[in-house]
Design a protein around this motif. Structure first.
Motif, PDB file in Angstrom:
ATOM      1  N   SER A  82     -19.194  10.695  10.102  1.00  0.00           N
ATOM      2  CA  SER A  82     -18.522   9.448  10.124  1.00  0.00           C
ATOM      3  C   SER A  82     -17.773   9.031   8.563  1.00  0.00           C
ATOM      4  N   SER A  83     -17.777  10.074   7.814  1.00  0.00           N
ATOM      5  CA  SER A  83     -17.060  10.018   6.693  1.00  0.00           C
ATOM      6  C   SER A  83     -15.730   9.346   6.484  1.00  0.00           C
ATOM      7  N   LEU A  84     -15.260   8.841   5.466  1.00  0.00           N
ATOM      8  CA  LEU A  84     -13.955   8.714   5.271  1.00  0.00           C
ATOM      9  C   LEU A  84     -13.259  10.031   4.758  1.00  0.00           C
ATOM     10  N   GLN A  85     -12.190  10.433   5.471  1.00  0.00           N
ATOM     11  CA  GLN A  85     -11.702  11.846   4.912  1.00  0.00           C
ATOM     12  C   GLN A  85     -10.426  11.656   4.008  1.00  0.00           C
ATOM     13  N   VAL A  86     -10.642  12.484   3.046  1.00  0.00           N
ATOM     14  CA  VAL A  86      -9.180  12.200   2.011  1.00  0.00           C
ATOM     15  C   VAL A  86      -8.897  13.489   1.692  1.00  0.00           C
ATOM     16  N   GLU A  87      -7.813  13.871   1.824  1.00  0.00           N
ATOM     17  CA  GLU A  87      -7.033  15.165   1.528  1.00  0.00           C
ATOM     18  C   GLU A  87      -6.465  15.005   0.108  1.00  0.00           C
ATOM     19  N   GLN A  99      -0.833   0.217   4.073  1.00  0.00           N
ATOM     20  CA  GLN A  99      -0.437   1.339   3.268  1.00  0.00           C
ATOM     21  C   GLN A  99       0.239   2.230   4.625  1.00  0.00           C
ATOM     22  N   ALA A 100      -0.389   2.092   5.791  1.00  0.00           N
ATOM     23  CA  ALA A 100       0.310   2.649   6.867  1.00  0.00           C
ATOM     24  C   ALA A 100       1.613   2.365   7.200  1.00  0.00           C
ATOM     25  N   THR A 101       1.845   1.168   7.106  1.00  0.00           N
ATOM     26  CA  THR A 101       2.944   0.720   7.698  1.00  0.00           C
ATOM     27  C   THR A 101       4.192   1.067   6.964  1.00  0.00           C
ATOM     28  N   PRO A 102       5.303   1.120   7.472  1.00  0.00           N
ATOM     29  CA  PRO A 102       6.705   1.512   6.631  1.00  0.00           C
ATOM     30  C   PRO A 102       7.037   0.449   5.844  1.00  0.00           C
ATOM     31  N   PRO A 111      -5.969  11.053   6.601  1.00  0.00           N
ATOM     32  CA  PRO A 111      -5.528  11.213   7.915  1.00  0.00           C
ATOM     33  C   PRO A 111      -5.966  10.388   8.996  1.00  0.00           C
ATOM     34  N   GLN A 112      -7.323   9.802   8.819  1.00  0.00           N
ATOM     35  CA  GLN A 112      -7.730   8.711   9.716  1.00  0.00           C
ATOM     36  C   GLN A 112      -6.935   7.666   9.758  1.00  0.00           C
ATOM     37  N   TYR A 113      -6.251   7.080   8.761  1.00  0.00           N
ATOM     38  CA  TYR A 113      -5.326   5.997   8.438  1.00  0.00           C
ATOM     39  C   TYR A 113      -3.903   6.115   8.373  1.00  0.00           C
ATOM     40  N   ASP A 114      -3.460   7.421   8.700  1.00  0.00           N
ATOM     41  CA  ASP A 114      -2.268   7.779   8.708  1.00  0.00           C
ATOM     42  C   ASP A 114      -1.514   7.247   7.026  1.00  0.00           C
ATOM     43  N   VAL A 115      -2.077   7.548   6.175  1.00  0.00           N
ATOM     44  CA  VAL A 115      -1.645   6.966   4.846  1.00  0.00           C
ATOM     45  C   VAL A 115      -1.478   8.208   3.882  1.00  0.00           C
ATOM     46  N   ILE A 116      -0.373   8.160   3.412  1.00  0.00           N
ATOM     47  CA  ILE A 116      -0.042   9.175   2.241  1.00  0.00           C
ATOM     48  C   ILE A 116       0.374   8.356   0.999  1.00  0.00           C
ATOM     49  N   THR A 117      -0.196   8.578   0.042  1.00  0.00           N
ATOM     50  CA  THR A 117       0.134   8.108  -1.493  1.00  0.00           C
ATOM     51  C   THR A 117      -0.247   9.142  -2.495  1.00  0.00           C
ATOM     52  N   ALA A 118      -0.214   8.342  -3.622  1.00  0.00           N
ATOM     53  CA  ALA A 118      -0.245   9.350  -4.853  1.00  0.00           C
ATOM     54  C   ALA A 118      -0.919   8.823  -6.068  1.00  0.00           C
ATOM     55  N   ASN A 119      -1.567   9.328  -6.714  1.00  0.00           N
ATOM     56  CA  ASN A 119      -2.178   9.030  -7.936  1.00  0.00           C
ATOM     57  C   ASN A 119      -2.999   7.667  -8.053  1.00  0.00           C
ATOM     58  N   GLY A 169       6.283 -11.679   6.222  1.00  0.00           N
ATOM     59  CA  GLY A 169       5.377 -11.473   7.410  1.00  0.00           C
ATOM     60  C   GLY A 169       3.728 -10.945   7.120  1.00  0.00           C
ATOM     61  N   GLY A 170       2.906 -11.107   7.879  1.00  0.00           N
ATOM     62  CA  GLY A 170       1.574 -10.639   7.472  1.00  0.00           C
ATOM     63  C   GLY A 170       1.439  -9.311   7.927  1.00  0.00           C
ATOM     64  N   ALA A 171       2.130  -8.114   7.277  1.00  0.00           N
ATOM     65  CA  ALA A 171       2.118  -6.781   7.619  1.00  0.00           C
ATOM     66  C   ALA A 171       0.676  -6.183   7.606  1.00  0.00           C
ATOM     67  N   ALA A 172      -0.208  -6.881   6.583  1.00  0.00           N
ATOM     68  CA  ALA A 172      -1.558  -6.121   6.589  1.00  0.00           C
ATOM     69  C   ALA A 172      -2.294  -6.689   7.669  1.00  0.00           C
ATOM     70  N   SER A 173      -1.980  -7.704   8.614  1.00  0.00           N
ATOM     71  CA  SER A 173      -2.788  -8.214   9.777  1.00  0.00           C
ATOM     72  C   SER A 173      -2.241  -7.652  10.915  1.00  0.00           C
ATOM     73  N   LEU A 174      -1.227  -6.868  10.904  1.00  0.00           N
ATOM     74  CA  LEU A 174      -0.591  -6.454  12.099  1.00  0.00           C
ATOM     75  C   LEU A 174      -0.434  -5.058  12.461  1.00  0.00           C
ATOM     76  N   PRO A 175      -0.472  -4.502  13.434  1.00  0.00           N
ATOM     77  CA  PRO A 175      -0.523  -3.071  13.789  1.00  0.00           C
ATOM     78  C   PRO A 175       0.573  -2.616  13.320  1.00  0.00           C
ATOM     79  N   ALA A 176       0.591  -0.997  12.910  1.00  0.00           N
ATOM     80  CA  ALA A 176       1.674  -0.572  12.259  1.00  0.00           C
ATOM     81  C   ALA A 176       2.727  -0.514  13.356  1.00  0.00           C
ATOM     82  N   PRO A 177       4.067  -1.218  12.683  1.00  0.00           N
ATOM     83  CA  PRO A 177       5.214  -1.222  13.512  1.00  0.00           C
ATOM     84  C   PRO A 177       5.832   0.148  13.564  1.00  0.00           C
TER      85      PRO A 177
END
Ligand SMILES: [Cu+2]
Length: 424
Positions: A125-130, A240-243, A143-151, A254-262
């Motif tokens: 059940s761990s949070l995966q971080v590459e 972070q997963a949203t465009p 990968p579980q959240y479709d997020v790519i970020t840096a630093n 708009g409340g991007a945080a509370s909406l599904p990823a467009p």
């Protein structure tokens, strides 16, 4: 007389030194200490360390006592006869062979046990971080959240995080002293590391760094870790997963945080701002993010910038023009901004929600207008050796040894800065 004075001097100097050392050890806080029990990983390492220190101290005291007694008791005195010579003593030899063996068992058993515990497979059940090491910055993928970020790493407290560590180029080493590490990033091999940030860590910030020499900016390859409440993490990750939302207005539509990823925008089409926001939690429209002005002193970047590099104050800026310029500049060949169809490069950090980061250049500078302007103008002057070229018009690039890459005027840069900072 002289001799007695010398002894007294020696004693007072050592007492003073000891006192000073003891006092120094009592003061200060150590934001990068590995001896804080902030995760089960560090608790286990610390317990092992304490145990080894205890055994080491016991052995030290016994050995030194025997040594001192022997020196004092059996030293040569006036008139003493030559000592008796002995050859072999079975009992003594067996005991000085057995004693170290027993001591080694006391050291080896807890050490091996700790190694097995910390190298075990992380719970499913761990949070995966590459974690992907680059010269000289860190890519973080969820990968579980479709997020790519840096630093900048966001970690929910109370949940085990499982890092998989790889490198795009040379060896690096991942270490957050207060939480866990240090583990190497090796070519053609994935290493793993996991730990669970303690629930009491919500709202804290930790420093991380590279610990394997990897080139001229090795010491400038840092990152920040934010341990946040689980709900804050979910809010952050969902946003972070949203465009990147940018349509001329600041990206707070708009409340991007509370909406599904467009769905991502089709090439050349401006994505519409989401319709009616449905707030699920009282956070900013842009999802949870650690406020730059809340960075504690130990996490505040303090790297100086070469005084020769300057940027005029008070230029007015136009983020829409900035977006247009960015989308036609070299930037897009190296950077990805999800939601900007032109920007799909992968050589540099993902900039999709760059405006929500607190630092710039792998933790080297605060992510403010001044530093970002200087960075775009001439990044290689601020961070030795880097791949990102100097982009200010007429700027000399010390890595490429030319002024050829610079095409942007200060006004262009100010506009691009406004665009990037609007990407919350
Ligand atoms: Cu490195």
């Amino acid at each position: 007389m002289l001799r007695r004075n010398r002894v007294r001097q020696l004693v007072s100097v050592s007492v003073l030194t000891g006192l000073a050392l003891a006092l120094v050890a009592c003061t200060g806080n150590y934001p990068n200490s590995t001896f804080r029990h902030a995760t089960e990983f560090n608790t286990q390492i610390d317990a092992l360390w304490n145990r080894l220190l205890l055994w080491g101290t016991v052995v030290f005291i016994i050995v030194e006592s025997v040594l001192i007694v022997t020196i004092v008791k059996f030293r040569r005195r006036p008139g003493s006869r030559e000592p008796q010579h002995v050859h072999g003593n079975t009992a003594l030899e067996i005991s000085w062979t057995l004693a170290p063996a027993v001591i080694l068992v006391f050291i080896a058993v807890p050490t091996v046990r700790t190694i097995f515990r910390t190298q075990a497979k992380a719970p499913a059940s761990s949070l995966q971080v590459e974690v992907i090491g680059h010269q000289w910055w860190w890519e973080f993928r969820y990968p579980q959240y479709d997020v790519i970020t840096a630093n900048e790493l966001y970690l929910p407290t109370g949940r085990t995080v499982n890092f998989s560590l790889t490198t795009r180029d040379v060896l690096h080493s991942f270490w957050i002293p207060q939480l866990g590490g240090k583990r190497d990033l090796i070519s053609n091999q994935t290493n793993y590391l996991w730990f669970t940030p303690d629930s009491s860590l919500a709202g804290e910030v930790f420093n991380g760094s590279c610990n394997e020499f990897c080139g001229p900016s090795h010491a400038n390859m840092r990152f920040r870790v934010f341990t946040v409440r689980p709900a804050e993490f979910e809010s952050w990750a969902r946003h972070q997963a949203t465009p990147a939302v940018f349509s001329g207005a600041p990206a707070t539509v708009g409340g991007a945080a509370s909406l599904p990823a467009p769905a991502p925008a089709a090439p050349g089409v401006q994505r519409q701002a989401p319709p009616v926001p449905v707030p699920v939690m009282p956070v900013a429209d842009t999802g949870f993010a650690f406020a730059a002005n809340r960075l504690p002193a130990h996490a505040m970047p303090t790297t100086p910038v070469a005084t020769a590099l300057k940027f005029p104050d008070g230029l007015s800026s136009d983020a829409t023009r900035g977006k247009d310029l960015y989308s036609r500049s070299a930037c897009i060949g190296c950077h990805t901004i999800k939601g900007n169809a032109a920007s799909v490069g992968i050589m540099g950090p993902n900039l999709t929600h760059f405006g929500s980061r607190t630092t710039l250049g792998a933790g080297l500078f605060p992510n403010d207008t001044r530093h970002l302007s200087l960075w775009i103008k001439n990044a290689p002057v601020m961070k030795p050796g880097i791949i990102m070229p100097a982009l200010g018009k007429g700027e000399y690039d010390p890595v490429r040894k030319s002024t050829a890459s610079g095409v942007l005027s200060d006004q262009d840069i100010a506009d691009i800065v406004a665009y990037l900072h609007a990407l919350k």
